[in-house]
Motif scaffolding. Structure first.
Motif, PDB file in Angstrom:
ATOM      1  N   UNK A 170      59.003  -6.510  35.635  1.00  0.00           N
ATOM      2  CA  UNK A 170      59.382  -6.057  36.972  1.00  0.00           C
ATOM      3  C   UNK A 170      58.949  -7.042  38.064  1.00  0.00           C
ATOM      4  N   UNK A 171      59.951  -7.530  38.835  1.00  0.00           N
ATOM      5  CA  UNK A 171      59.674  -8.514  39.885  1.00  0.00           C
ATOM      6  C   UNK A 171      59.480  -7.855  41.246  1.00  0.00           C
ATOM      7  N   UNK A 172      60.024  -6.646  41.421  1.00  0.00           N
ATOM      8  CA  UNK A 172      59.948  -5.978  42.716  1.00  0.00           C
ATOM      9  C   UNK A 172      61.245  -5.261  43.008  1.00  0.00           C
ATOM     10  N   UNK A 173      61.349  -4.776  44.246  1.00  0.00           N
ATOM     11  CA  UNK A 173      62.541  -4.024  44.647  1.00  0.00           C
ATOM     12  C   UNK A 173      63.298  -4.802  45.717  1.00  0.00           C
ATOM     13  N   UNK A 174      64.602  -4.935  45.515  1.00  0.00           N
ATOM     14  CA  UNK A 174      65.437  -5.685  46.468  1.00  0.00           C
ATOM     15  C   UNK A 174      66.598  -4.822  46.933  1.00  0.00           C
ATOM     16  N   UNK A 175      66.914  -4.934  48.222  1.00  0.00           N
ATOM     17  CA  UNK A 175      68.100  -4.267  48.784  1.00  0.00           C
ATOM     18  C   UNK A 175      69.166  -5.324  48.993  1.00  0.00           C
ATOM     19  N   UNK A 176      70.342  -5.119  48.429  1.00  0.00           N
ATOM     20  CA  UNK A 176      71.457  -6.050  48.636  1.00  0.00           C
ATOM     21  C   UNK A 176      72.591  -5.307  49.328  1.00  0.00           C
ATOM     22  N   UNK A 177      73.012  -5.790  50.496  1.00  0.00           N
ATOM     23  CA  UNK A 177      74.210  -5.221  51.132  1.00  0.00           C
ATOM     24  C   UNK A 177      75.399  -6.099  50.743  1.00  0.00           C
ATOM     25  N   UNK A 178      76.588  -5.500  50.757  1.00  0.00           N
ATOM     26  CA  UNK A 178      77.771  -6.240  50.300  1.00  0.00           C
ATOM     27  C   UNK A 178      77.764  -6.382  48.796  1.00  0.00           C
ATOM     28  N   UNK A 179      77.208  -5.371  48.118  1.00  0.00           N
ATOM     29  CA  UNK A 179      76.991  -5.476  46.666  1.00  0.00           C
ATOM     30  C   UNK A 179      78.166  -4.956  45.840  1.00  0.00           C
ATOM     31  N   UNK A 180      79.227  -4.460  46.495  1.00  0.00           N
ATOM     32  CA  UNK A 180      80.311  -3.856  45.702  1.00  0.00           C
ATOM     33  C   UNK A 180      81.269  -4.882  45.121  1.00  0.00           C
ATOM     34  N   UNK A 181      81.244  -6.111  45.642  1.00  0.00           N
ATOM     35  CA  UNK A 181      82.144  -7.127  45.079  1.00  0.00           C
ATOM     36  C   UNK A 181      81.614  -8.530  45.338  1.00  0.00           C
ATOM     37  N   UNK A 182      82.278  -9.503  44.725  1.00  0.00           N
ATOM     38  CA  UNK A 182      82.015 -10.912  45.005  1.00  0.00           C
ATOM     39  C   UNK A 182      80.576 -11.351  44.806  1.00  0.00           C
ATOM     40  N   UNK A 183      80.065 -12.080  45.770  1.00  0.00           N
ATOM     41  CA  UNK A 183      78.742 -12.706  45.667  1.00  0.00           C
ATOM     42  C   UNK A 183      77.638 -11.649  45.548  1.00  0.00           C
ATOM     43  N   UNK A 184      77.706 -10.602  46.378  1.00  0.00           N
ATOM     44  CA  UNK A 184      76.667  -9.569  46.376  1.00  0.00           C
ATOM     45  C   UNK A 184      76.597  -8.854  45.037  1.00  0.00           C
ATOM     46  N   UNK A 185      77.775  -8.591  44.461  1.00  0.00           N
ATOM     47  CA  UNK A 185      77.821  -7.903  43.159  1.00  0.00           C
ATOM     48  C   UNK A 185      77.224  -8.790  42.070  1.00  0.00           C
ATOM     49  N   UNK A 186      77.647 -10.042  42.033  1.00  0.00           N
ATOM     50  CA  UNK A 186      77.137 -10.976  41.012  1.00  0.00           C
ATOM     51  C   UNK A 186      75.622 -11.148  41.166  1.00  0.00           C
ATOM     52  N   UNK A 187      75.163 -11.200  42.410  1.00  0.00           N
ATOM     53  CA  UNK A 187      73.724 -11.370  42.649  1.00  0.00           C
ATOM     54  C   UNK A 187      72.940 -10.128  42.214  1.00  0.00           C
ATOM     55  N   UNK A 188      73.533  -8.943  42.449  1.00  0.00           N
ATOM     56  CA  UNK A 188      72.864  -7.698  42.040  1.00  0.00           C
ATOM     57  C   UNK A 188      72.622  -7.706  40.533  1.00  0.00           C
ATOM     58  N   UNK A 189      73.647  -8.088  39.777  1.00  0.00           N
ATOM     59  CA  UNK A 189      73.510  -8.102  38.311  1.00  0.00           C
ATOM     60  C   UNK A 189      72.534  -9.189  37.865  1.00  0.00           C
ATOM     61  N   UNK A 190      72.595 -10.336  38.531  1.00  0.00           N
ATOM     62  CA  UNK A 190      71.700 -11.452  38.172  1.00  0.00           C
ATOM     63  C   UNK A 190      70.227 -11.056  38.439  1.00  0.00           C
ATOM     64  N   UNK A 191      69.972 -10.470  39.617  1.00  0.00           N
ATOM     65  CA  UNK A 191      68.583 -10.111  39.948  1.00  0.00           C
ATOM     66  C   UNK A 191      68.098  -8.963  39.065  1.00  0.00           C
ATOM     67  N   UNK A 192      68.995  -8.037  38.719  1.00  0.00           N
ATOM     68  CA  UNK A 192      68.615  -6.936  37.818  1.00  0.00           C
ATOM     69  C   UNK A 192      68.194  -7.517  36.469  1.00  0.00           C
ATOM     70  N   UNK A 193      68.971  -8.502  35.991  1.00  0.00           N
ATOM     71  CA  UNK A 193      68.633  -9.164  34.710  1.00  0.00           C
ATOM     72  C   UNK A 193      67.287  -9.886  34.805  1.00  0.00           C
ATOM     73  N   UNK A 194      67.002 -10.435  35.983  1.00  0.00           N
ATOM     74  CA  UNK A 194      65.746 -11.167  36.188  1.00  0.00           C
ATOM     75  C   UNK A 194      64.535 -10.235  36.315  1.00  0.00           C
ATOM     76  N   UNK A 195      64.775  -8.921  36.396  1.00  0.00           N
ATOM     77  CA  UNK A 195      63.651  -7.987  36.449  1.00  0.00           C
ATOM     78  C   UNK A 195      63.471  -7.278  37.788  1.00  0.00           C
ATOM     79  N   UNK A 196      64.480  -7.434  38.700  1.00  0.00           N
ATOM     80  CA  UNK A 196      64.389  -6.732  39.984  1.00  0.00           C
ATOM     81  C   UNK A 196      65.012  -5.337  39.867  1.00  0.00           C
ATOM     82  N   UNK A 197      64.439  -4.392  40.605  1.00  0.00           N
ATOM     83  CA  UNK A 197      65.124  -3.099  40.803  1.00  0.00           C
ATOM     84  C   UNK A 197      65.997  -3.288  42.038  1.00  0.00           C
TER      85      UNK A 197
END
Ligand SMILES: NC(=O)c1ccc[n+]([C@@H]2O[C@H](COP(=O)([O-])OP(=O)(O)OC[C@H]3O[C@@H](n4cnc5c(N)ncnc54)[C@H](OP(=O)(O)O)[C@@H]3O)[C@@H](O)[C@H]2O)c1
Length: 253
Positions: free
Chosen positions: A6-33
């Motif tokens: 667990x790396x911590x908790x992150x809030x991503x806006x614009x997460x439903x598509x494109x860059x925000x979505x890809x980043x959400x999945x990448x950070x989740x894989x890296x251990x972020x909630x």
């Protein structure tokens, strides 16, 4: 989903598509909630289903200042204090001298600039109080130079660069780190409607990799890809007469 510790908790806006979505999945894989926000609740649910327990949907229209504060409070109540926020909600429609409209400009300003301010206020306030946290604002290389067809869009992104740079020294005094993300062209629904050549375009997963690495290194400006970085900084450094000689060639009737 296999994740690191667990790396911590992150809030991503614009997460439903494109860059925000890809980043959400990448950070989740890296251990972020990941607390994922955008207006499309269905898209957020689909995203959360790809990383159950790691990505949690918090639907939100960032142009609603009051609601943005409420959602921020809700995230912290349910997931605990935020360690990081990545503001990526944004929109683009072409405009310039041929088709300038204040109504269209207002829409872009309200999402790209005011929406970022609405998100920034509660995040900055709580992080500064706790003396801990990191905030990254997504602008664009379009903020460097005024380019035909991107008048209001570029203006909102230039404003975000200035805003972030202005706040960084003060935020640092309270141990809060600010970064600005300046992507070049990325393949997303936002650029899918463009009918002009987009040099050095990369995928949203590549963009997410650049951003994740930049955040990890706590870099101030996360600008990519490097070819676009060189091109845009070179254009910016040129005298205005030469710059206009180049940008005149970008005008499309
Ligand atoms: N693609 C590029 O080439 C590029 C280059 C430089 C910078 N950028 C920036 O990168 C960010 C992400 O763009 P993208 O290319 O990934 O575009 P995108 O796929 O269209 O994603 C935009 C995101 O913003 C959300 N959004 C739009 N209006 C919103 C609102 N009022 N409230 C909350 N969320 C809102 C959208 O979700 P909903 O519609 O569900 O609300 C979506 O999740 C933007 O800030 C964009 O300006 C993109």
């Amino acid at each position: 989903m296999a994740t690191e510790t667990h790396k911590g908790t992150v809030w991503i806006t614009g997460a439903s598509s494109g860059i925000g979505r890809a980043l959400a999945l990448r950070l989740a894989r890296d251990g972020w909630k990941v607390a994922a926000s955008a207006r499309s609740a269905g898209e957020l649910d689909a995203l959360a289903a790809e990383a159950p327990g790691h990505v949690i949907a918090f639907p939100l229209d960032v142009t609603d200042m009051k609601r943005t504060r409420e959602v921020h409070a809700d995230i912290e109540e349910r997931l605990g204090p935020l360690d990081m926020a990545v503001l990526a909600a944004g929109t683009y429609t072409r405009d310039g001298a041929f088709d300038f409209s204040a109504t269209n400009a207002q829409k872009m300003i309200s999402v790209n600039l005011q929406g970022a301010c609405n998100t920034l206020e509660p995040v900055l306030e709580t992080m500064m109080r706790r003396r801990r946290g990191k905030i990254a604002i997504t602008a664009s290389v379009a903020g460097y130079n005024g380019l035909p067809g991107g008048a209001t869009y570029g203006a909102t992104k230039a404003a975000l660069n200035n805003l972030c740079e202005a706040m960084k020294p003060e935020a640092e005094r309270h141990n809060v780190s600010l970064s600005i993300i300046n992507p070049g062209f990325v393949e997303t629904p936002l650029t899918a409607k463009n009918d002009f050549p987009m040099p050095f375009i990369i995928s949203s997963n590549e963009a997410a990799d650049h951003i994740a690495r930049g955040l990890e290194a706590d870099r101030y400006e996360i600008i990519f890809p490097w070819k676009m970085k060189l091109a845009i900084k070179f254009l910016h450094a040129l005298p205005a007469t030469i710059r206009f000689a180049i940008t005149r060639r970008l005008v499309r009737e």
